[in-house]
Motif scaffolding. Sequence first.
Motif, short mmCIF file in Angstrom:
data_model
loop_
_atom_site.label_atom_id
_atom_site.label_comp_id
_atom_site.label_asym_id
_atom_site.label_seq_id
_atom_site.Cartn_x
_atom_site.Cartn_y
_atom_site.Cartn_z
N ALA A 179 0.85 -1.21 0.00
CA ALA A 179 0.00 0.00 0.00
C ALA A 179 0.88 1.25 0.00
CB ALA A 179 -0.93 -0.01 1.22
N HIS A 180 1.93 1.24 0.83
CA HIS A 180 2.85 2.38 0.86
C HIS A 180 3.60 2.53 -0.45
CE1 HIS A 180 2.42 3.88 4.96
NE2 HIS A 180 2.25 2.62 5.33
N GLY A 197 0.80 9.71 -4.04
CA GLY A 197 -0.50 9.85 -3.42
C GLY A 197 -1.55 9.00 -4.11
N SER A 198 -2.81 9.26 -3.78
CA SER A 198 -3.88 8.38 -4.24
C SER A 198 -4.82 9.04 -5.24
CB SER A 198 -4.69 7.91 -3.03
OG SER A 198 -5.28 9.05 -2.41
N LYS A 199 -4.49 10.30 -5.63
CA LYS A 199 -5.42 11.12 -6.41
C LYS A 199 -6.10 10.42 -7.59
CE LYS A 199 -2.32 14.27 -7.07
NZ LYS A 199 -1.39 13.87 -5.97
N GLU A 214 -9.43 -10.28 -5.76
CA GLU A 214 -10.50 -9.37 -5.35
C GLU A 214 -10.37 -9.04 -3.86
OE1 GLU A 214 -14.26 -11.19 -6.31
OE2 GLU A 214 -15.37 -9.78 -5.06
N PHE A 215 -10.14 -10.05 -3.05
CA PHE A 215 -10.02 -9.83 -1.61
C PHE A 215 -8.74 -9.08 -1.27
CE2 PHE A 215 -12.75 -13.60 -2.04
CZ PHE A 215 -13.90 -13.06 -1.48
N LEU A 216 -7.65 -9.37 -2.00
CA LEU A 216 -6.40 -8.66 -1.76
C LEU A 216 -6.55 -7.17 -2.12
CD1 LEU A 216 -4.00 -11.37 -3.21
CD2 LEU A 216 -4.36 -10.81 -0.79
N ALA A 217 -7.24 -6.90 -3.24
CA ALA A 217 -7.46 -5.50 -3.65
C ALA A 217 -8.33 -4.77 -2.61
CB ALA A 217 -8.12 -5.46 -5.03
N LYS A 218 -9.32 -5.45 -2.06
CA LYS A 218 -10.17 -4.87 -1.01
C LYS A 218 -9.34 -4.48 0.21
CE LYS A 218 -14.60 -4.20 -1.44
NZ LYS A 218 -15.03 -2.81 -1.16
N ARG A 219 -8.39 -5.36 0.54
CA ARG A 219 -7.54 -5.05 1.70
C ARG A 219 -6.64 -3.86 1.43
NH1 ARG A 219 -5.62 -10.48 4.66
NH2 ARG A 219 -7.49 -11.73 4.29
N LEU A 220 -6.14 -3.76 0.20
CA LEU A 220 -5.31 -2.60 -0.15
C LEU A 220 -6.16 -1.33 -0.09
CD1 LEU A 220 -3.20 -4.07 -3.10
CD2 LEU A 220 -2.36 -3.40 -0.82
N GLN A 221 -7.41 -1.43 -0.53
CA GLN A 221 -8.31 -0.27 -0.46
C GLN A 221 -8.45 0.20 0.99
OE1 GLN A 221 -12.54 -0.97 -0.85
NE2 GLN A 221 -12.80 0.81 -2.18
N LYS A 222 -8.59 -0.75 1.91
CA LYS A 222 -8.74 -0.43 3.32
C LYS A 222 -7.46 0.20 3.88
CE LYS A 222 -10.42 -2.57 7.59
NZ LYS A 222 -9.42 -3.33 8.37
N LYS A 223 -6.32 -0.36 3.52
CA LYS A 223 -5.04 0.17 4.02
C LYS A 223 -4.80 1.59 3.48
CE LYS A 223 -2.67 -3.94 5.36
NZ LYS A 223 -2.77 -3.76 6.82
N ILE A 224 -5.09 1.80 2.20
CA ILE A 224 -4.89 3.13 1.61
C ILE A 224 -5.84 4.13 2.26
CG2 ILE A 224 -5.19 4.45 -0.53
CD1 ILE A 224 -3.90 1.98 -1.98
N LYS A 225 -7.03 3.68 2.60
CA LYS A 225 -7.96 4.57 3.31
C LYS A 225 -7.41 4.94 4.68
CE LYS A 225 -12.55 5.72 4.42
NZ LYS A 225 -13.93 5.31 4.62
N GLU A 226 -6.79 3.96 5.38
CA GLU A 226 -6.21 4.24 6.69
C GLU A 226 -5.05 5.23 6.58
OE1 GLU A 226 -7.31 -0.18 8.45
OE2 GLU A 226 -5.21 0.34 8.15
N GLU A 286 -11.08 6.72 -0.04
CA GLU A 286 -11.55 5.40 -0.46
C GLU A 286 -11.49 5.30 -1.98
OE1 GLU A 286 -14.31 3.22 1.91
OE2 GLU A 286 -15.65 3.03 0.16
N LEU A 287 -10.57 4.48 -2.48
CA LEU A 287 -10.38 4.36 -3.92
C LEU A 287 -11.53 3.58 -4.56
CD1 LEU A 287 -6.57 3.48 -4.27
CD2 LEU A 287 -7.68 5.72 -4.28
#
Length: 177
Positions: free
Chosen positions: A20-21, A29-31, A43-55, A60-61
């Motif tokens: 994620a970093h 950045g995430s723009k 799909e589940f791995l991408a969801k977890r990256l979405q959560k980490k990037i949100k943190e 929320e991407l």
Amino acid sequence: NIKAKLVDKEGLDRILTRIAHEILEKNKGSKNLVLIGMRTRGEFLAKRLQKKIKEIEGVELPFGVLDVTLYRDDFRTRLKQPQVSVSDITFDINEKDVILVDDVLYTGRTVRSALNALMDFGRPATIQLCILVDRGHRELPIRADFVGKNIPTSLNEEIKLKVEEYDGEDAIYLVEA
Ligand code: 5GP
Ligand code: MG
């Protein structure tokens, strides 16, 4: 036929935090980012990256899914061909930086099909590949931009990746096929 447990729950979480970093660093950045996971475990791995990037960034991407099916297009060939369809992407990928996420990279044929499907669907600014395990044996000139772990396998070995959401456990195993 399990030969070794290579990564445990904490290890998998650390890998995803690091990736994620790396994604945010590389893209400053995430723009402009969107996440697309390859069904099923990508799909589940991408969801977890979405959560980490949100943190990390508080953003929320957009998140979508590509569906991969293996089929035999010719009875003479032993190889199954991956066919990818755009199954659940409800946003515009034109001019976006697309992070394509899959669990294991092997010959590269699935990613090639995924790139075709994405290009038919829109015209992203960039497509960047994120793979949890690179097990080698590429047959096409494809490499990942973000790699969880390089695990060189012999031809009779496979990777078993388990995710809590789908398999009830987080782990990466090396198995004898
Ligand atoms: P490729 O198309 O690169 O030959 O294979 C990649 C696709 O097949 C990925 O979608 C991945 O899920 C699956 N795959 C290939 N090898 C393995 C493996 O050793 N373990 C797992 N879990 N999946 C694999
Ligand atoms: Mg797969």
